[in-house]
Design a protein around this motif. Structure first.
Motif, mmCIF file in Angstrom:
data_model
loop_
_atom_site.group_PDB
_atom_site.id
_atom_site.type_symbol
_atom_site.label_atom_id
_atom_site.label_comp_id
_atom_site.label_asym_id
_atom_site.label_seq_id
_atom_site.Cartn_x
_atom_site.Cartn_y
_atom_site.Cartn_z
ATOM 1 N N LEU A 61 22.257 -3.244 -21.849
ATOM 2 C CA LEU A 61 21.986 -2.286 -22.110
ATOM 3 C C LEU A 61 20.264 -1.924 -21.598
ATOM 4 O O LEU A 61 20.355 -0.670 -21.483
ATOM 5 C CB LEU A 61 22.104 -2.180 -23.585
ATOM 6 C CG LEU A 61 22.022 -0.918 -24.405
ATOM 7 C CD1 LEU A 61 22.845 0.262 -23.473
ATOM 8 C CD2 LEU A 61 22.199 -0.625 -26.214
ATOM 9 N N ALA A 62 19.229 -2.944 -22.049
ATOM 10 C CA ALA A 62 18.256 -2.301 -21.653
ATOM 11 C C ALA A 62 18.297 -1.743 -20.267
ATOM 12 O O ALA A 62 17.375 -0.833 -19.698
ATOM 13 C CB ALA A 62 17.626 -4.040 -21.455
ATOM 14 N N ASN A 81 11.682 -9.374 -26.891
ATOM 15 C CA ASN A 81 11.191 -10.975 -27.886
ATOM 16 C C ASN A 81 11.605 -11.633 -26.450
ATOM 17 O O ASN A 81 12.309 -11.791 -25.610
ATOM 18 C CB ASN A 81 12.570 -10.934 -28.315
ATOM 19 C CG ASN A 81 12.576 -10.179 -29.765
ATOM 20 O OD1 ASN A 81 12.038 -9.837 -30.279
ATOM 21 N ND2 ASN A 81 13.908 -10.035 -30.339
ATOM 22 N N GLY A 82 10.177 -12.390 -26.248
ATOM 23 C CA GLY A 82 10.387 -13.566 -25.534
ATOM 24 C C GLY A 82 10.508 -14.532 -25.266
ATOM 25 O O GLY A 82 11.428 -14.872 -24.599
ATOM 26 N N LYS A 83 11.742 -15.498 -26.275
ATOM 27 C CA LYS A 83 12.812 -16.460 -26.086
ATOM 28 C C LYS A 83 14.559 -15.611 -25.116
ATOM 29 O O LYS A 83 14.962 -16.203 -24.648
ATOM 30 C CB LYS A 83 13.197 -16.615 -27.709
ATOM 31 C CG LYS A 83 13.908 -15.797 -28.636
ATOM 32 C CD LYS A 83 14.431 -16.630 -29.952
ATOM 33 C CE LYS A 83 14.992 -15.421 -30.889
ATOM 34 N NZ LYS A 83 15.777 -15.201 -30.387
ATOM 35 N N ASP A 84 14.218 -13.752 -25.551
ATOM 36 C CA ASP A 84 15.150 -13.657 -25.359
ATOM 37 C C ASP A 84 15.000 -13.356 -23.667
ATOM 38 O O ASP A 84 16.161 -13.373 -22.995
ATOM 39 C CB ASP A 84 15.847 -12.739 -26.023
ATOM 40 C CG ASP A 84 16.123 -13.106 -27.121
ATOM 41 O OD1 ASP A 84 17.305 -13.592 -27.546
ATOM 42 O OD2 ASP A 84 15.268 -11.793 -28.313
ATOM 43 N N ALA A 85 14.209 -12.952 -23.326
ATOM 44 C CA ALA A 85 13.762 -12.194 -21.914
ATOM 45 C C ALA A 85 13.455 -13.684 -21.382
ATOM 46 O O ALA A 85 14.233 -13.335 -19.683
ATOM 47 C CB ALA A 85 11.922 -11.265 -22.394
ATOM 48 N N ALA A 86 13.224 -14.509 -22.168
ATOM 49 C CA ALA A 86 12.770 -15.716 -21.249
ATOM 50 C C ALA A 86 14.231 -16.465 -20.537
ATOM 51 O O ALA A 86 14.594 -16.722 -19.517
ATOM 52 C CB ALA A 86 12.870 -17.147 -21.228
ATOM 53 N N ARG A 87 15.953 -15.880 -21.031
ATOM 54 C CA ARG A 87 16.374 -16.189 -20.970
ATOM 55 C C ARG A 87 17.264 -15.024 -19.830
ATOM 56 O O ARG A 87 18.449 -15.883 -18.837
ATOM 57 C CB ARG A 87 17.921 -16.762 -22.109
ATOM 58 C CG ARG A 87 17.751 -17.647 -22.574
ATOM 59 C CD ARG A 87 18.942 -17.345 -23.610
ATOM 60 N NE ARG A 87 19.240 -16.188 -24.548
ATOM 61 C CZ ARG A 87 18.904 -15.976 -25.845
ATOM 62 N NH1 ARG A 87 18.071 -16.940 -26.003
ATOM 63 N NH2 ARG A 87 19.323 -15.119 -26.607
ATOM 64 N N HIS A 88 16.737 -13.853 -19.399
ATOM 65 C CA HIS A 88 16.904 -13.235 -18.293
ATOM 66 C C HIS A 88 15.900 -12.537 -18.018
ATOM 67 O O HIS A 88 15.389 -11.620 -18.145
ATOM 68 C CB HIS A 88 17.969 -12.176 -19.131
ATOM 69 C CG HIS A 88 18.933 -12.271 -20.215
ATOM 70 N ND1 HIS A 88 20.241 -12.474 -19.231
ATOM 71 C CD2 HIS A 88 19.085 -12.569 -21.049
ATOM 72 C CE1 HIS A 88 21.765 -12.623 -20.037
ATOM 73 N NE2 HIS A 88 20.832 -13.105 -20.884
ATOM 74 N N PRO A 89 15.107 -13.684 -16.885
ATOM 75 C CA PRO A 89 14.025 -12.657 -16.406
ATOM 76 C C PRO A 89 14.293 -11.917 -15.413
ATOM 77 O O PRO A 89 13.732 -10.829 -15.050
ATOM 78 C CB PRO A 89 13.213 -13.718 -15.459
ATOM 79 C CG PRO A 89 14.347 -14.950 -15.363
ATOM 80 C CD PRO A 89 15.356 -15.169 -16.471
ATOM 81 N N ASP A 90 15.362 -11.502 -15.252
ATOM 82 C CA ASP A 90 15.806 -10.322 -14.062
ATOM 83 C C ASP A 90 15.803 -8.902 -15.035
ATOM 84 O O ASP A 90 15.600 -7.925 -14.131
ATOM 85 C CB ASP A 90 17.382 -10.550 -13.434
ATOM 86 C CG ASP A 90 17.696 -10.887 -14.729
ATOM 87 O OD1 ASP A 90 17.991 -11.521 -15.250
ATOM 88 O OD2 ASP A 90 19.468 -9.817 -14.885
ATOM 89 N N ILE A 91 16.129 -8.621 -16.066
ATOM 90 C CA ILE A 91 15.880 -7.416 -16.748
ATOM 91 C C ILE A 91 14.490 -7.400 -17.110
ATOM 92 O O ILE A 91 14.542 -6.144 -16.810
ATOM 93 C CB ILE A 91 16.655 -7.439 -18.180
ATOM 94 C CG1 ILE A 91 17.786 -7.850 -18.661
ATOM 95 C CG2 ILE A 91 16.133 -6.405 -19.264
ATOM 96 C CD1 ILE A 91 18.648 -8.217 -19.484
ATOM 97 N N VAL A 92 13.802 -8.225 -17.746
ATOM 98 C CA VAL A 92 12.033 -7.501 -17.178
ATOM 99 C C VAL A 92 11.858 -6.799 -15.407
ATOM 100 O O VAL A 92 10.986 -6.362 -15.953
ATOM 101 C CB VAL A 92 11.240 -9.014 -16.947
ATOM 102 C CG1 VAL A 92 9.626 -8.376 -17.474
ATOM 103 C CG2 VAL A 92 11.483 -9.300 -18.949
ATOM 104 N N GLY A 126 3.811 -17.483 -25.419
ATOM 105 C CA GLY A 126 5.389 -17.298 -25.313
ATOM 106 C C GLY A 126 6.467 -16.312 -25.092
ATOM 107 O O GLY A 126 7.825 -16.120 -24.937
ATOM 108 N N GLY A 127 5.477 -15.218 -25.304
ATOM 109 C CA GLY A 127 6.136 -13.317 -25.178
ATOM 110 C C GLY A 127 6.227 -13.326 -23.326
ATOM 111 O O GLY A 127 5.472 -14.520 -22.849
ATOM 112 N N VAL A 128 6.730 -11.892 -23.466
ATOM 113 C CA VAL A 128 6.167 -11.670 -22.248
ATOM 114 C C VAL A 128 5.310 -11.284 -21.398
ATOM 115 O O VAL A 128 4.498 -11.405 -22.716
ATOM 116 C CB VAL A 128 7.298 -9.663 -21.995
ATOM 117 C CG1 VAL A 128 7.496 -9.310 -20.549
ATOM 118 C CG2 VAL A 128 8.653 -10.529 -22.751
ATOM 119 N N LYS A 129 4.820 -12.363 -20.204
ATOM 120 C CA LYS A 129 3.387 -11.704 -19.697
ATOM 121 C C LYS A 129 3.491 -10.337 -19.554
ATOM 122 O O LYS A 129 3.672 -9.774 -19.141
ATOM 123 C CB LYS A 129 3.267 -12.937 -18.464
ATOM 124 C CG LYS A 129 3.674 -14.261 -18.788
ATOM 125 C CD LYS A 129 2.874 -14.831 -19.570
ATOM 126 C CE LYS A 129 3.232 -16.314 -20.103
ATOM 127 N NZ LYS A 129 4.117 -16.501 -21.384
#
Length: 239
Positions: A61-62, A81-92, A126-129
């Motif tokens: 959705l993002a 949230n870093g733990k969620d973004a880490a599972r979906h680096p494509d979204i970032v 551990g968050g988004v860089k």
């Protein structure tokens, strides 16, 4: 309750976290070239729309929202949230390619003011860089600010909260109610300000209406001029 913001004192901001209040320093304690609350947007009257957290049921959705905003020429900011973004680096990656800023929102959405120095560093690490931190719950103090600065981050909060995380009669706040918080905000919070909302609420559904509301007031959004890097400029590119 996730977070809220209200005026308190001369230039200070009080953040309500559960039953405790974190009183942020007045803007005058910061360099004139950087406005903590406005994420550095001090040279533009344009509005920045922002999204916090994550949508577990629909992570992409993002990026769909990001694509819609790009089609309108609007640059947004996402604090994931870093733990969620880490599972979906494509979204970032996709959000940045779409022309949207992506900032650090900690790893596990913990209140940083209640953690030890080592735990604060771990949550940020551990968050988004990025180089911008929106503390979970909007809760921070001088200690958190200094730790973040030592890791290359500056604090970024908001000027208009839609209070979209609150439940009204058992249901999440409606899109109409969300839009109402923008409409009732004071002009000083709107000009060059930041709108707070979350990916897991009705806020994304309210975006189209918010765009219309902002434009109806003769205001403009942060202009999308294409892909952005991980690091934000001191003053976000909004013009």
């Amino acid at each position: 309750m996730r977070r809220s913001v209200s005026a308190a004192g001369a230039g200070a901001v009080a953040f309500l976290v559960g039953t405790s209040v974190v009183l942020a320093p007045a803007a005058s304690s910061y360099p004139s070239t950087y406005s903590r609350q406005r994420c550095g947007n001090t040279t533009s009257q344009r509005v920045m729309i922002t999204f916090d957290d994550w949508n577990d049921a629909d992570p992409h959705l993002a990026t769909r929202t990001g694509d819609h905003l790009r089609s309108k020429g609007i640059r947004a900011a996402y604090f994931l949230n870093g733990k969620d973004a880490a599972r979906h680096p494509d979204i970032v990656r996709t959000l940045r390619d779409q022309g949207h800023y992506v900032g650090n929102h900690g790893t596990n959405h913990r209140n940083l003011t209640g953690l030890t120095d080592a735990q604060v560093r771990a949550e940020i690490a551990g968050g988004v860089k990025s180089n911008v931190l929106r503390p979970p719950h909007g809760a921070w103090d001088d200690r958190v600010r200094d730790i973040a600065a030592g890791m290359g981050y500056r604090i970024c909060t908001w000027t208009v909260s839609t209070r979209d995380w609150e439940r009204v009669n058992g249901s999440l706040r409606s899109t109409t109610s969300i839009r109402g918080y923008w409409k009732s905000a004071p002009p000083a919070a709107k000009a060059g300000g930041n709108i707070l909302g979350h990916l897991w609420t009705n806020y994304p559904k309210a975006v189209a209406g918010l765009i219309a509301d902002v434009h109806a007031e003769g205001r403009l959004f942060c202009r999308n001029r294409g892909p952005v890097p991980a690091g934000w400029p001191t003053v976000p590119a909004c013009n």
